[in-house]
Design a protein around this motif. Structure first.
Motif, PDB file in Angstrom:
ATOM      1  N   VAL A   1       0.795  -1.071  -0.020  1.00  0.00           N
ATOM      2  CA  VAL A   1       0.015   0.000  -0.065  1.00  0.00           C
ATOM      3  C   VAL A   1       0.833   1.336   0.091  1.00  0.00           C
ATOM      4  O   VAL A   1       0.461   2.610   0.056  1.00  0.00           O
ATOM      5  CB  VAL A   1      -1.053   0.016   1.195  1.00  0.00           C
ATOM      6  CG1 VAL A   1      -1.995  -1.094   1.215  1.00  0.00           C
ATOM      7  CG2 VAL A   1      -0.132   0.028   2.426  1.00  0.00           C
TER       8      VAL A   1
ATOM      9  N   THR B   1       2.969   4.267  -1.373  1.00  0.00           N
ATOM     10  CA  THR B   1       2.876   5.103  -2.559  1.00  0.00           C
ATOM     11  C   THR B   1       4.346   5.679  -2.857  1.00  0.00           C
ATOM     12  O   THR B   1       4.460   6.842  -3.670  1.00  0.00           O
ATOM     13  CB  THR B   1       1.876   5.963  -2.777  1.00  0.00           C
ATOM     14  OG1 THR B   1       1.959   6.912  -1.636  1.00  0.00           O
ATOM     15  CG2 THR B   1       0.498   5.282  -2.438  1.00  0.00           C
TER      16      THR B   1
ATOM     17  N   ALA C   1       2.865   4.832   4.184  1.00  0.00           N
ATOM     18  CA  ALA C   1       2.010   3.383   4.097  1.00  0.00           C
ATOM     19  C   ALA C   1       1.112   3.619   5.388  1.00  0.00           C
ATOM     20  O   ALA C   1       0.076   3.222   5.321  1.00  0.00           O
ATOM     21  CB  ALA C   1       2.723   2.151   3.968  1.00  0.00           C
TER      22      ALA C   1
ATOM     23  N   THR D   1      -1.664   5.849   4.631  1.00  0.00           N
ATOM     24  CA  THR D   1      -2.724   5.395   3.833  1.00  0.00           C
ATOM     25  C   THR D   1      -3.590   4.482   4.489  1.00  0.00           C
ATOM     26  O   THR D   1      -4.694   4.453   4.283  1.00  0.00           O
ATOM     27  CB  THR D   1      -1.830   4.765   2.616  1.00  0.00           C
ATOM     28  OG1 THR D   1      -1.104   5.555   1.865  1.00  0.00           O
ATOM     29  CG2 THR D   1      -3.122   4.084   1.703  1.00  0.00           C
ATOM     30  N   LEU D   2      -3.172   3.793   5.379  1.00  0.00           N
ATOM     31  CA  LEU D   2      -3.938   2.837   6.244  1.00  0.00           C
ATOM     32  C   LEU D   2      -4.731   3.227   7.356  1.00  0.00           C
ATOM     33  O   LEU D   2      -5.472   2.592   7.960  1.00  0.00           O
ATOM     34  CB  LEU D   2      -2.846   1.666   6.743  1.00  0.00           C
ATOM     35  CG  LEU D   2      -2.197   0.749   5.682  1.00  0.00           C
ATOM     36  CD1 LEU D   2      -1.247  -0.088   6.294  1.00  0.00           C
ATOM     37  CD2 LEU D   2      -3.252  -0.165   5.009  1.00  0.00           C
TER      38      LEU D   2
ATOM     39  N   VAL E   1      -4.351  -3.749   7.020  1.00  0.00           N
ATOM     40  CA  VAL E   1      -3.652  -4.249   5.639  1.00  0.00           C
ATOM     41  C   VAL E   1      -4.682  -5.091   4.889  1.00  0.00           C
ATOM     42  O   VAL E   1      -4.893  -5.064   3.719  1.00  0.00           O
ATOM     43  CB  VAL E   1      -2.467  -4.941   5.635  1.00  0.00           C
ATOM     44  CG1 VAL E   1      -1.806  -5.620   4.588  1.00  0.00           C
ATOM     45  CG2 VAL E   1      -1.408  -3.656   6.339  1.00  0.00           C
TER      46      VAL E   1
ATOM     47  N   ALA F   1      -7.561  -3.133   3.546  1.00  0.00           N
ATOM     48  CA  ALA F   1      -7.373  -2.267   2.400  1.00  0.00           C
ATOM     49  C   ALA F   1      -7.020  -3.257   1.023  1.00  0.00           C
ATOM     50  O   ALA F   1      -7.243  -2.898  -0.032  1.00  0.00           O
ATOM     51  CB  ALA F   1      -5.855  -1.668   2.616  1.00  0.00           C
ATOM     52  N   ALA F   2      -6.242  -4.522   1.307  1.00  0.00           N
ATOM     53  CA  ALA F   2      -6.120  -5.469   0.201  1.00  0.00           C
ATOM     54  C   ALA F   2      -7.450  -5.863  -0.361  1.00  0.00           C
ATOM     55  O   ALA F   2      -7.567  -6.309  -1.432  1.00  0.00           O
ATOM     56  CB  ALA F   2      -5.207  -6.399   0.735  1.00  0.00           C
TER      57      ALA F   2
ATOM     58  N   HIS G   1     -10.067  -4.309  -0.452  1.00  0.00           N
ATOM     59  CA  HIS G   1     -11.097  -3.082  -0.844  1.00  0.00           C
ATOM     60  C   HIS G   1     -12.251  -2.992   0.069  1.00  0.00           C
ATOM     61  O   HIS G   1     -13.338  -2.682  -0.675  1.00  0.00           O
ATOM     62  CB  HIS G   1     -11.277  -3.356  -2.425  1.00  0.00           C
ATOM     63  CG  HIS G   1      -9.996  -3.312  -3.342  1.00  0.00           C
ATOM     64  ND1 HIS G   1      -9.201  -2.420  -3.284  1.00  0.00           N
ATOM     65  CD2 HIS G   1      -9.615  -4.560  -3.895  1.00  0.00           C
ATOM     66  CE1 HIS G   1      -7.950  -2.536  -4.259  1.00  0.00           C
ATOM     67  NE2 HIS G   1      -8.402  -3.962  -4.462  1.00  0.00           N
TER      68      HIS G   1
END
Length: 404
Positions: free
Chosen positions: A265, A267, A293, A296-297, A336, A339-340, A342
């Motif tokens: 995740v 960028t 990351a 983002t999480l 995680v 997020a993986a 979705h």
């Protein structure tokens, strides 16, 4: 003999390269500049003193024994550089330091000039590559030249030892260790090199032959003494940097579990080729990427998972800090997974800062990474169910060995 002397010069040169690895910064730093100057001049003394070099210099100039004043002048310059280094190392008001440096340079500049003048006045037509000091010990002007360069070098070594002994009582740590090495090198020079030279020369004056002290004993002792001194000068300046890079490499490896988890995740830009980067640069890149990351999480953090895991860890007898890290590790792994897959972020308006973001440096991230590395194989998921590690959407990579 020339090979040994050239090897000593090479070691000197490599030390100066390490110290002068950042030329722009080094030129502006009197301490670094004087350290490099002393070490380079020491290397040049060895190069000039090698019989092969002496023979080449004599042949190129067409003057028998021209290499003698060159070597003695270089040795005097090295003695001056050592004193200048000690002055800069000790520090103090810049005007005082500058005056002391100029006085040392003026004194040894006059010494070098006197060596050259005495050589020009002397009658030294027989080339001597290894025993010039004893061969010309009774020759007018050569005798004075030999004695003068020895006295100039002795004065510098005695001052160096006295200053370092006094200073070592006031400091500790690496600086004290470096000063003690310098004193040891100075004593080896005084006893092994200079005393041997003085004894051999005085023996010639008395009609005895102790040339072996000058030709066989003194050169290797001078090499050993100079190398020990160079280590003493370089140790306090190089070792902290080496230790910092070693700690950086250790932290970089210990961050591997955390980076393996959040890498999908992140960028952040792709890491440059690691083999061309120093450990601290590699660690900094990994820190930035992990923090990216974590941002983002953050929306996927489920604080019910964290609180449940924290309470379980406290009931198991773990300290509050350990329980917090274990709970954050499980919450992060759950984020995680979400997020993986979705999934929609949990609808929880709770403001929370990870321990890793509250402490400066990489220590917080390392602690979180180790909590991930040592977490139980099955982590509690939302709703009371359990899931096996590794989590969906993450890639497993072989663990790098790390220093405990």
């Amino acid at each position: 003999m020339s090979l040994v002397v050239y090897l000593a010069a090479l070691v000197f040169g490599m030390t100066s390269v390490l110290l002068f690895r950042r030329p722009r910064t080094a030129v502006r730093n009197p301490l670094t500049l004087s350290t490099c100057a002393a070490i380079v001049l020491g290397a040049l003394v060895f190069v000039c003193a090698a019989p092969a070099t002496l023979g080449t210099v004599n042949e190129l100039t067409g003057v028998p024994n021209f290499g003698a004043p060159l070597t003695y002048g270089m040795l005097s310059a090295y003695s001056c550089a050592v004193l200048v280094l000690l002055i800069n190392w000790r520090g103090g008001p810049r005007p005082v330091v500058r005056r002391a440096v100029l006085r040392s340079m003026a004194a040894y500049g006059l010494l070098v000039a006197a060596i050259v003048v005495l050589f020009l006045l002397a009658d030294a037509d027989t080339e001597r590559l290894t025993d010039l000091d004893t061969y010309y010990a009774d020759t007018p002007f050569m005798r004075e030249m030999i004695l003068l360069y020895l006295l100039g070098h002795s004065a510098a070594m005695l001052v160096m030892c006295a200053v370092c002994v006094k200073w070592s009582r006031e400091v500790d740590g690496l600086l004290r260790a470096g000063l003690r090495l310098i004193v040891l090198g100075g004593l080896l020079d005084l006893v092994g090199f200079q005393l041997a030279k003085y004894t051999a020369v005085v023996a010639r004056w008395a009609g005895h032959d102790l040339d072996v002290l000058s030709t066989t004993v003194a050169p290797p002792m001078a090499s050993l003494a100079a190398l020990v001194c160079s280590v003493g000068f370089a140790l306090p300046r190089l070792l902290p940097s080496v230790q910092a890079h070693w700690r950086g490499l250790d932290d970089y490896r210990r961050l591997r579990p955390l980076w393996s988890l959040v890498k999908p995740v992140s960028t952040a830009l792709r890491q440059p080729a690691a083999r061309w980067q120093l450990p601290r640069a590699r660690l900094q890149w990994r820190e930035v990427s992990i923090h990216d990351a974590l941002l983002t999480l953050a929306p996927y953090f489920d604080h019910r998972v964290r609180e449940r895991e924290r309470d379980a860890a406290l009931r198991a007898g773990r300290s509050p800090h350990e329980a917090r890290l274990a709970a954050e590790a499980v919450m992060l792994a759950d984020a995680v997974r979400r997020a993986a897959a979705h999934e929609e972020p949990p609808d929880l308006a709770v403001s929370y800062r990870l321990h890793a973001t509250e402490v400066p440096g990489p220590s917080g991230l390392v602690a979180l990474s180790q909590a991930l590395h040592h977490r139980p194989g099955r982590a509690t998921a939302p709703g009371g169910t359990s899931q096996s590690s590794p989590l969906p959407g993450t890639r497993t990579e072989p663990e790098e060995p790390h220093v405990a």
